[in-house]
Every structure is written in structure tokens, then in C-alpha cells.
Design a protein around this motif. Structure first.
Motif, PDB file in Angstrom:
ATOM      1  N   ILE A 276       0.708  -1.282  -0.121  1.00 47.00           N
ATOM      2  CA  ILE A 276       0.036   0.009   0.136  1.00 47.00           C
ATOM      3  C   ILE A 276       0.801   1.304  -0.062  1.00 47.00           C
ATOM      4  CG2 ILE A 276      -1.785   1.253   1.325  1.00 47.00           C
ATOM      5  CD1 ILE A 276      -2.798  -1.333   2.216  1.00 47.00           C
ATOM      6  N   LYS A 277       0.728   2.199  -1.112  1.00 43.23           N
ATOM      7  CA  LYS A 277       1.385   3.543  -1.061  1.00 43.23           C
ATOM      8  C   LYS A 277       0.773   4.402   0.003  1.00 43.23           C
ATOM      9  CE  LYS A 277       2.807   2.375  -5.759  1.00 43.23           C
ATOM     10  NZ  LYS A 277       2.856   3.034  -7.154  1.00 43.23           N
ATOM     11  N   THR A 278       1.327   4.789   0.901  1.00 39.49           N
ATOM     12  CA  THR A 278       0.922   5.613   1.978  1.00 39.49           C
ATOM     13  C   THR A 278       1.804   6.874   2.156  1.00 39.49           C
ATOM     14  OG1 THR A 278       2.285   4.499   3.631  1.00 39.49           O
ATOM     15  CG2 THR A 278      -0.070   3.836   3.525  1.00 39.49           C
TER      16      THR A 278
ATOM     17  N   LYS B  14       2.456   4.369  13.282  1.00 35.47           N
ATOM     18  CA  LYS B  14       2.191   3.393  12.152  1.00 35.47           C
ATOM     19  C   LYS B  14       2.494   2.338  12.130  1.00 35.47           C
ATOM     20  CE  LYS B  14       2.570   5.583   7.978  1.00 35.47           C
ATOM     21  NZ  LYS B  14       3.068   6.243   6.739  1.00 35.47           N
ATOM     22  N   LYS B  15       1.831   1.238  11.697  1.00 36.41           N
ATOM     23  CA  LYS B  15       1.759  -0.126  11.851  1.00 36.41           C
ATOM     24  C   LYS B  15       3.313  -0.542  11.207  1.00 36.41           C
ATOM     25  CE  LYS B  15      -0.171  -4.712  11.380  1.00 36.41           C
ATOM     26  NZ  LYS B  15      -1.412  -5.448  10.919  1.00 36.41           N
TER      27      LYS B  15
ATOM     28  N   HIS C 222      -7.020   1.944   9.706  1.00 38.19           N
ATOM     29  CA  HIS C 222      -6.742   2.110   7.944  1.00 38.19           C
ATOM     30  C   HIS C 222      -5.426   2.164   7.785  1.00 38.19           C
ATOM     31  CE1 HIS C 222      -7.372   3.364   4.145  1.00 38.19           C
ATOM     32  NE2 HIS C 222      -8.756   3.402   4.150  1.00 38.19           N
ATOM     33  N   PRO C 223      -4.923   1.351   6.930  1.00 41.79           N
ATOM     34  CA  PRO C 223      -3.550   1.470   6.517  1.00 41.79           C
ATOM     35  C   PRO C 223      -2.870   2.665   6.004  1.00 41.79           C
ATOM     36  CG  PRO C 223      -4.680   0.370   5.062  1.00 41.79           C
ATOM     37  CD  PRO C 223      -5.602   0.492   6.139  1.00 41.79           C
ATOM     38  N   ALA C 224      -3.835   3.662   5.396  1.00 40.91           N
ATOM     39  CA  ALA C 224      -3.365   4.944   4.796  1.00 40.91           C
ATOM     40  C   ALA C 224      -3.000   5.883   5.828  1.00 40.91           C
ATOM     41  CB  ALA C 224      -4.248   5.141   3.841  1.00 40.91           C
ATOM     42  N   PHE C 225      -3.320   5.810   6.966  1.00 38.68           N
ATOM     43  CA  PHE C 225      -3.177   6.473   8.001  1.00 38.68           C
ATOM     44  C   PHE C 225      -2.477   6.359   9.117  1.00 38.68           C
ATOM     45  CE2 PHE C 225      -7.057   7.473   5.369  1.00 38.68           C
ATOM     46  CZ  PHE C 225      -6.983   8.587   4.956  1.00 38.68           C
ATOM     47  N   PRO C 226      -1.789   7.253   9.726  1.00 46.85           N
ATOM     48  CA  PRO C 226      -1.041   7.040  11.009  1.00 46.85           C
ATOM     49  C   PRO C 226      -2.185   7.167  12.022  1.00 46.85           C
ATOM     50  CG  PRO C 226      -0.592   9.389  10.251  1.00 46.85           C
ATOM     51  CD  PRO C 226      -1.258   8.667   9.168  1.00 46.85           C
ATOM     52  N   VAL C 227      -1.850   6.569  13.055  1.00 46.09           N
ATOM     53  CA  VAL C 227      -2.764   6.675  14.455  1.00 46.09           C
ATOM     54  C   VAL C 227      -2.012   7.696  15.159  1.00 46.09           C
ATOM     55  CG1 VAL C 227      -3.686   5.249  16.451  1.00 46.09           C
ATOM     56  CG2 VAL C 227      -3.773   4.144  14.382  1.00 46.09           C
ATOM     57  N   SER C 228      -2.826   8.521  16.053  1.00 47.49           N
ATOM     58  CA  SER C 228      -2.303   9.463  16.939  1.00 47.49           C
ATOM     59  C   SER C 228      -2.988   9.006  18.483  1.00 47.49           C
ATOM     60  CB  SER C 228      -2.673  10.942  16.678  1.00 47.49           C
ATOM     61  OG  SER C 228      -4.310  10.978  16.387  1.00 47.49           O
ATOM     62  N   ILE C 229      -1.825   9.158  19.136  1.00 46.63           N
ATOM     63  CA  ILE C 229      -2.290   8.635  20.601  1.00 46.63           C
ATOM     64  C   ILE C 229      -1.885   9.800  21.503  1.00 46.63           C
ATOM     65  CG2 ILE C 229      -1.812   7.160  22.292  1.00 46.63           C
ATOM     66  CD1 ILE C 229      -1.362   4.978  20.085  1.00 46.63           C
TER      67      ILE C 229
END
Length: 969
Positions: free
Chosen positions: A4-6, A716-717, A645-652
Motif C-alpha cells: 500500500i502506497k501511503t 504507524k504499523k 486504516h493502513p493509509a493513515f497514522p494513528v495519533s495517541i
């Protein structure tokens, strides 16, 4: 599996952090209409921060196109110009006055859509393109620790379908009230009749958004108040100003013969005197006798002792000094007997309370006059009215035996019901019962007004008249919870504001010794309609642009996050006992709303066993509590990494509690542990942005570290096939990649708004941790895995090396000054040592003295402070101007004359703009490490004013490269 191109998101590269933090700090003082005022929740994130983080999480960074496989080619300068445009959207977006500004919001939404379509285009040939990359539909959003709902609300405002989940039913209801209910009834006209005597206003034709719902909350709230007055008004009698009262208090003459509404009764708890000669007497435990400290309206309680008895009288005028502390002696539960002066220590009070001997005595009555509060001596009739109340129900849920958050149980007040007087319980019961009646009335009115009805309640997905009545019940119940917060015996009287304080002045329920009992039927402090007003203000400003869903789910096991954008604010270790504290509200919410949301309110109290907080009393030991927290949090974070969603980072969000300086780096044990947990859960960390999300004057923060704030982790994963690297290779990557990352943060050549030095140390950890956490492991020479703690030391070292004048980009005089400052600050040092250092740097002491930055004589050398620099200095006429001198002349000019004068000075030396700024960052870091707060502040203020200084320099009209000045327009 196909790659996936992110594209990198803006939040992974740079943010206008100072603008975000300024807006977040300002927001803390905004009350009317702010969603946080709908219902109390602890440690909410400011809307400005949540909105900015989500936007930056969704939009592509303009620099991403440089990567292989992407469509467009962009050089660094063009990327920074485009990035500045995104920054400007954020600057506009975070302003409170733009919260519902559709023009500003639409610019942000359009930027999000543009980035999303670019991402979809890049992945158009991916096998899951139809499922993951639909260019006509934005991904939905999910917050698995939704709490007070700030983040889900802002996701909805930016145009995303918003999902919120939390284990706590009170949090779930808050989120339903903010993101789920308003969209269902957007545009609905009010159905309730206007209160008697009111006429339809000309401006009440616009029922867009949730305005109609807000108006009905007001109308049915008013109906409830009138009904309550009919049923329990006798418990709240007016007070008549008699001739005898006027004889004693001439200031009451204008009110003679009038019956005034009492707005509050002020009580002191009592215990039996420890002196055997006065053991019959109930002694007041009054922490203060002050009623009003407003100038010209001073009032106080004067205790009149007559032998073995006493009574209270209210006096006007400046109070005597002893009135300030009442009968209290020092800190804690230490008092003195009013009759015998015998000390009353905490153990005696504790024993009396446990034996059921804790009573109460009325000290004063507060009434409402034409020109403000009137303080009156209590009467026997007033005490009798209070004692006449007899509630038929009170909450029996027990408070935890945890004095850190709950001290009333130590004094015999075991249940939440024990926190209220009988009269307060009667009032809360009455209003709670009226919620159901108001609901039935609203359903009938809605049908009469033509609203269709499917007979389905709101919890089952209804949208007709039945669901509308249920929805109104939610907001009416919130007003009851406001009443409980302002109407318990934990509430004290604020003599400076002539008002009641609420129960939750901090994140705990403390014991209070004197308390204020407000009149819920009045129009003043602590009344029921006050809560209705807050709900009306919030709802009338809501313009939902998309739908929302709030559910009760455990973050560790929820499955809602699949293919959604995730941003969340999890609980921090053991800071706040959300479940225990929220039981205070849950018991009243359950009484009113159980029939509407039966599954959500199925338990007698808020679920606690699965709550992710490290509370020793629940788990037996501190070690077991910590293990529970870390294991559960790791599982919850792994869930996010696996499902997002793999196209977006997660913010914590991480609550950065306190900092300490070790080996020149800001570090924290809890912080490092949390980073370890995030990495262990399968994330790489691409950013760490410090957000100043707490009020500096908050009660819980008094005296704590000034750096306390939230840190937003951008995660990111991690790739499944991630490899391990050596410590040496890790250091090499830091040297290669950190300079570009730091340049983007502090403004780069074209100078987008720089990150303030106070935030740089924390923000710069992000790109360093991105390198560290993308690998399976960084291996030390002995083959062991490098810890986060050791990685942070190396990252901070790389930051210091980049900023240091020793990097070779500074003149020899500046390198000498920097090294000397590091060793001696502004103090004197021996000439011989200075001479050796100067030679090593390629200059001389005489040369530095000629430059005008040191004082040399008598075998001593001292750096001059900026205040000692020449006031009429002109860099054009100075033939030896080290960056050190230019930087401190800028500080002198800024401090003495302001940004315009500093800009005029910069316009004469544009080529020095970027080095001046880099030196200021370095010197701030050095001063912070050495705890030179005043000096650090000067360098921080210079950077904080840089944007305005550069703007002023352009207005002067001198020639010079904009890039050299540090800002490109």
C-alpha cells in the motif's frame, strides 16, 4: 500482499505547534457554548488540539512526492511553500471563533478530500482498492477511549463519520449527546410550547443544526422547573425582611417588608466538643467565616459565645483577621473548640464521624437583592425547613476506600447518597422523576406538531417522535447532573465570587467542613435552569456535518476500528480514577435514563474491573496494578495497530506528567514505559508533538512541572518483515536524517512558523523514534536489544549536535562564547582559561573583546548580558559582528522596544537570520538543562516572536533574501 502506497501525512513532518498551543491554552478559559460544559468529564483535550491533530493526520505532507513511485516531483522550497498553506489552514482552524465557520471548515475539508483522492489514485491498482480506497467516500473515524468526546466531535466537524466507544457508560452518554443525537434531529423545529408569558422572537425562525433541539431542551427544562416548584417549593421558603432585622442591620432598610428568594444556605459540619465541660455542645468545623470579600460589600459570620452556647450573626464591613480561618487550625482536619479553645485533632473528628456524631449547623443565609447578594443571620425557621425534607430514595452505591481520590468515607460518608442533605436528595429525586414526565409530554407535543412516529426508542435506532422525546430526556438528565455537581455537601462557598464552588474542583471528591447548599429553584448560583442553559448554549452551536455513533466497548477487545482513522486519548496510568469518580453522576443518570438505555445502565455502578488504570487497591499490589495496566494498554494499542486504516497514522495522546533531566535529555520513566508499550504493540513512532492542553492554574497542577502537557504520538504499523540493525547503523541514520527533520521543524530555509524551543526537545524525539521503532530491534555491541531510554539519549545527543555552534556553521567568536557560556554562564572566569579556549576556537580574547561581547580585565573574563549591549548598535557600521552578538542584540531590541524594532535590526543583517535562530534554539536547550529559567525564557521569546519580527523587517523596506531572513512570503 501488495504494498500500500501511503504518502507521509503532515503530522509526520511538521506542525505550526505554537499556533495550536496558543489556541488550546486560550480555549481553556472559554465557557459559554463550549462542548465541555455540556457535562463534566476529567482531563479533556482542547477542541483546537484535537481538530489540528486530526486535520494534520488526514492531509498529505507536500514533501511526500519526492519519494519513488509518486506522481509529482517537488523540490524542498516548493514543498515548504505548500506546507505553509496547510499551516495557514490550521492557524485558522484552531481559533475558537472559527469553530463553526463554514468557510474555514470547508477549506480544511477540501484539503482532506484532495489528499484522500491523491492517496486513492496512488493505490488504484491495489487488490483492496474498492474496499480501502474509494475516492468518493472518506474513511470513517474511531476513538476507542472516547471519554469526554472532544476528538470524535472534531472528526465529525471535519466531515468524517465519527465512531466513539468507551467502557464507561457516562462517557458513552456524553458522546451520544455530542455526536450521535444532534445529527438525527438536525433542522428539527421545536415542538414544545413556549414558557408562559414568552413570545416567539423574530430571530427564532432559523432552526438549522441542533437549534430546534436546543430550544426544546430550554422549554421542557423550564416546564420541569415550574413543576418542581409546585411539588417541593415549600422546602425553599423565602425570607421576609422584618422591622426587627432592619433595626439590627440598617443596610436592609430598602428591603423592609419584602420576601426575598434565598439562593444558598451556608452550613458548617459539627462534632461534640472534646472538652468534657462542653461535651453537650455541637462545635462548628468552619474553615472560614468569610461570606464576601468584594470591596465595599464585605460580609462575614460572627460567632457569639454565651457561656456554654453560641449562635451565629452576619455582619457587614471589613472582617477581622480571625474570620479568615474560622475555627480551623492550620492544614488538614485540625480545628479548635469555639466554646473552650480546646484543639480538635483529626483523630477525634474521625472517631466522632465514624460514630455518627457528624452534624451540621446553619451559619448564614444568602438572599438575592436588587443590587446583588444579601447575607443574613440564620433563623430557626430556616433550619426547620431544611429538616422537614424526607427523601424516599437515595443512591446506595458505595464510594471506594481510596483516600487519594475519596476522603468522605473516612468520615462516615460511605455512599454517594451520603454526599447530599435530605433536602438536596428530595430535589434531585423530584427532577429525576420529572425527566420521564417531560419525555412523555414531548412525545405527545411532537406528534401534535406533525412529527412522524415509528414508536421506536432512540436506543433502538428510532428517529421519530418517540426517539425525540428520549433525546430530550438525555439533555434534561445532564442538567440534573449539573445540579448534583453544584448541589452536594462537598460544595463550598467562594467568598471572592459570592458563588458556590462545584463538587469536582479537582479530579477527586475531598472532604469539606463547611458547605453551601444552593436553591435549585432560584435563578442564581447552583440552580437547575443553569444546567439547562449550558445544554442550550452547546446544542445551539452544533452544526453536525456527518453522522456519529457511540457505543460501550472495551478498547482492548473492540472491533470498531477496522479500516477507520484512529485518534485517541487513553487513560494515563493511575492519574484519574474515571470509573470511581463518574459513579457520582452515574447513579443519577441511571435513575433517569435506565428505561431509555436499559443495556447501558444495566449495572448498579460503572464497570471497573476492565478499566485500564493502575490502581493498587483493585489489584492487591502496585506491581500487579502496573502489570495489569501495561498488558491491557499494550493489547488495546495492538488492536489499533491491527485494525486501523493502513493509509493513515494513528495519533495517541499521552499525558506527559513530569519531566526530569538526565544526561542532557528530557526523559521520564512513565513516558519511556509508554513508548515501549506502543512499540511492543506493533507500532513504529513517527512523531511526538507536545501539546499544551492543560490550564496552568488547574488545581491538580499547582506547583508541578511547567512542562506538564500532552504529547501526541504519531504511530504507524511496523512492517512484519522489519529487520534488526546495529547500534552503529542506528547512530549513522540519526546523523543522516535528523538534520532535515529538525530543519523542517524549526522553519527550514523558507521559515514556516518555527516550533518554540520549549517544545523542540519533545517534538524532535519523533523523527528519532521513527528511525528506532521501524526496526525489529536495535542491537547493542553485546547483542542485547537497545532500550527506549538509551535510544532517547542518542536521539537527544543528535539534536544537540545539530543545534550546537560546534557543528561548524558558526564563526569562531560565537563558538568561543557558546563554550564559555556553557561553562560559566554570565559569571567571570580566569583569563588564562579563556585564552586557551579562544585559541582552540580560532580566535583571541582580545578579538572577542573588540567584538563587544565580553568584558576582560584584572585576569578575569565575563560575557556581557544583552542588557549591557550598546543601545544604538548598527550592524552595518560594525566591522566585527559574530552571530552571538547579533542574537543578543536582537533580544535586547525585542525586550526594550518590541518586535518592530527587532525587525528593523534584522533587516540590516538578513544573512544572519537563520544562524541567529539556530543559536537561540541551542542556547535555550543549554539553559533548560542547567535550569537557568530566566535566560531560557529570553531565547524562547525570541523564537516565539520570530514570525512577527521577520514581517516587521520586510515592512522596513531594506533589501535582503527572504530565505535568509527565515520566512518566505
Amino acid at each position: 500482499m501488495a504494498e500500500i502506497k501511503t504518502p507521509k501525512k503532515l503530522i509526520e513532518v511538521a506542525l505550526p505547534l505554537d499556533d495550536i498551543n496558543t489556541a488550546a491554552a486560550r480555549e481553556k478559559s472559554i465557557r459559554h457554548g463550549h462542548p465541555s460544559t455540556l457535562h463534566l468529564w476529567w482531563a479533556r483535550r482542547p477542541l483546537a488540539a484535537a481538530r489540528a491533530v486530526l486535520f494534520a493526520q488526514m492531509v498529505n505532507d507536500p514533501g511526500y512526492q519526492q519519494g519513488e513511485g509518486f506522481k509529482y516531483g517537488v523540490n524542498k522550497k516548493e514543498a515548504e511553500i505548500k506546507r505553509e498553506k496547510l499551516f495557514q489552514i490550521i492557524r485558522d482552524l484552531v481559533k475558537w471563533e472559527n469553530t463553526n465557520n463554514e468557510e474555514v471548515l470547508n477549506r480544511a475539508r477540501e484539503a482532506i478530500w484532495e489528499s484522500w483522492r491523491e492517496t486513492c489514485h496512488l493505490n488504484r491498482n491495489h487488490p483492496q482498492a474498492a474496499e480501502l480506497f474509494n475516492p468518493d467516500k472518506l474513511p470513517a473515524f474511531h476513538d476507542p477511549f472516547a471519554g469526554g468526546g472532544a476528538i470524535p466531535l472534531e472528526a465529525q466537524r471535519l466531515g468524517l463519520e465519527s465512531y466513539a466507544s468507551d467502557l464507561n457508560p457516562v462517557a458513552v452518554m456524553i458522546n451520544k449527546a455530542m455526536i450521535e443525537i444532534p445529527p438525527k434531529f438536525a433542522g428539527q423545529r421545536p415542538v414544545g410550547p413556549l414558557p408562559q408569558g414568552e413570545k416567539q422572537g423574530k430571530l427564532m425562525d432559523d432552526w438549522s443544526g441542533a437549534r430546534g433541539l436546543a430550544e426544546d431542551v430550554r422549554r421542557y427544562g423550564h416546564w420541569m422547573r415550574e413543576e418542581a416548584f409546585e411539588r417541593i417549593g415549600n422546602l425553599y421558603p423565602r425570607i421576609k425582611i422584618t422591622q426587627e432585622m432592619v433595626a439590627e442591620r440598617p443596610d436592609l432598610k430598602p428591603y423592609q417588608g419584602q420576601e426575598l428568594t434565598v439562593i444558598a444556605w451556608l452550613w458548617a459540619r459539627t462534632v461534640k466538643s472534646p472538652n468534657p465541660a462542653f461535651s453537650h455542645a455541637d462545635i462548628p468545623l468552619a474553615s472560614s467565616f468569610l461570606l464576601s470579600t468584594k470591596k465595599g460589600k464585605e460580609s462575614y459570620v460572627n460567632p457569639l459565645v454565651e457561656g456554654h452556647n453560641y449562635q451565629f450573626e452576619v455582619c457587614m464591613g471589613v472582617p477581622p483577621a480571625e474570620a479568615r480561618n474560622g475555627t480551623k487550625l492550620g492544614r488538614g482536619a485540625n480545628f479548635t473548640c469555639l466554646l473552650s479553645d480546646t484543639p480538635i485533632d483529626p483523630k477525634y473528628i474521625y472517631a466522632q464521624a465514624q460514630s455518627g456524631n457528624l452534624g451540621q449547623r446553619l451559619m448564614a443565609v444568602v438572599a438575592e437583592g436588587k443590587s446583588g447578594r444579601i447575607y443574613l443571620t440564620p433563623t430557626a425557621e430556616m433550619e426547620q425547613a431544611a429538616s422537614a425534607a424526607s427523601p424516599d430514595w437515595k443512591p446506595d452505591a458505595l464510594m471506594p476506600e481510596n483516600p487519594r481520590w475519596f476522603s468522605p468515607p473516612m468520615y462516615g460518608m460511605k455512599s454517594y447518597g451520603d454526599l447530599f442533605t435530605p433536602r438536596q436528595l428530595v430535589a434531585l429525586n423530584t427532577f429525576s422523576d420529572l425527566v420521564q414526565e417531560a419525555c412523555y409530554k414531548a412525545i405527545a407535543d411532537a406528534k401534535a406538531a406533525g412529527m412522524t412516529d415509528d414508536g421506536i426508542g432512540i436506543d433502538d435506532g428510532g428517529r421519530g417522535a418517540t426517539a425525540y422525546g428520549d433525546a430530550l430526556a438525555v439533555y434534561l438528565t445532564f442538567a440534573i447532573n449539573k445540579l448534583a455537581d453544584r448541589g452536594s455537601t462537598i460544595c463550598t462557598w467562594d467568598s471572592s465570587r459570592s458563588s458556590t464552588r462545584n463538587t469536582f474542583g479537582r479530579q477527586a471528591i475531598p472532604m469539606t467542613w463547611d458547605f453551601a447548599e444552593p436553591n435549585p429553584l432560584s435563578d442564581s448560583t447552583g440552580n437547575f435552569m443553569g444546567g439547562i442553559g449550558w445544554a442550550n448554549d452547546v446544542l445551539s452551536r452544533m452544526i453536525p456535518s456527518s453522522g456519529g455513533i457511540a457505543v460501550q466497548q472495551d478498547a482492548a477487545t473492540q472491533n470498531i476500528s477496522a479500516e477507520k482513522v484512529i485518534s485517541t486519548d487513553p487513560p494515563y496510568y493511575d492519574n484519574i480514577g474515571y470509573a470511581d469518580l463518574s459513579d457520582f453522576f452515574y447513579v443519577w443518570m441511571r435513575r433517569s435514563l435506565k428505561s431509555f438505555y436499559p443495556s447501558l445502565f444495566a449495572t448498579m455502578a460503572v464497570p471497573k474491573a476492565e478499566e485500564l488504570v493502575a490502581i493498587p487497591y483493585r489489584h492487591g499490589t502496585k506491581e500487579k496494578a502496573e502489570t495489569f495496566f501495561l498488558d491491557g494498554m499494550t493489547q488495546a494499542i495492538h488492536n489499533m495497530a491491527d485494525k486501523g486504516h493502513p493509509a493513515f497514522p494513528v495519533s495517541i495522546y499521552y499525558a506527559f506528567k513530569q519531566s526530569e533531566t538526565k544526561e542532557g535529555a528530557t526523559s521520564n520513566t512513565g513516558w519511556e514505559t509508554f513508548l515501549e508499550a506502543v512499540i511492543r504493540a506493533g507500532f513504529s513512532i513517527d512523531g511526538t508533538w507536545p501539546m499544551r492542553t492543560e490550564m496552568s492554574n488547574r488545581m491538580i497542577g499547582s506547583g508541578t512541572n511547567a512542562l506538564a502537557s500532552s504529547v501526541v504520538l504519531v504511530c504507524k504499523k511496523r512492517e512484519i518483515e522489519a529487520e534488526s540493525i546495529s547500534r552503529r547503523d542506528f547512530q549513522r541514520e540519526l546523523r543522516e536524517q535528523m538534520p532535515d527533520a529538525l530543519e523542517a521543524m524549526i522553519g527550514g530555509e523558507t521559515g514556516t512558523t518555527p516550533i518554540a524551543p520549549v517544545d523542540l526537545a519533545q517534538a524532535a524525539i519523533g523523527p528519532g523514534m521513527a528511525i528506532f521503532s521501524k526496526y525489529e530491534a536495535v542491537l547493542n555491541q553485546d547483542g542485547s536489544r537497545m532500550s527506549v531510554h538509551d535510544a532517547l539519549i542518542l536521539i537527544n545527543r543528535a539534536i544537540t549536535e545539530y543545534l550546537s555552534p560546534e557543528s561548524g556553521s558558526f564563526d569562531a567568536d560565537t563558538q568561543f562564547c557558546s563554550s564559555w557560556f556553557d561553562q560559566y554562564g554570565w559569571s567571570t572566569g580566569p583569563f588564562g582559561e579563556a585564552n586557551v579556549l579562544a585559541q582552540a576556537k580560532g580566535t583571541t580574547v582580545d578579538g572577542v573583546n573588540t567584538a563587544g561581547v565580553v568584558e576582560s580585565g584584572g585576569g578575569k573574563v565575563r560575557l556581557l548580558k544583552w542588557a549591557e549591549y550598546e543601545a544604538d548598535w548598527d550592524p552595518i557600521k560594525d566591522n566585527r559582528t559574530p552571530i552571538w552578538e547579533a542574537c543578543h542584540q536582537m533580544i535586547r531590541s525585542l525586550n526594550n522596544q518590541g518586535e518592530s524594532a527587532a525587525g528593523e535590526l534584522l533587516a540590516k543583517m538578513p544573512e544572519k537570520g537563520e544562524p541567529i535562530r539556530q543559536l537561540a534554539y541551542h542556547l535555550y536547550t543549554l539553559c533548560e538543562r542547567k535550569k537557568w529559567a530566566e535566560d531560557a525564557r529570553a531565547y524562547n521569546e525570541l523564537i516565539g516572536s520570530w514570525h512577527a519580527i521577520v514581517t516587521a523587517s520586510h515592512e522596513v523596506g531594506h533589501s535582503g533574501s527572504q530565505a535568509e531572513l527565515g520566512l518566505d512570503f
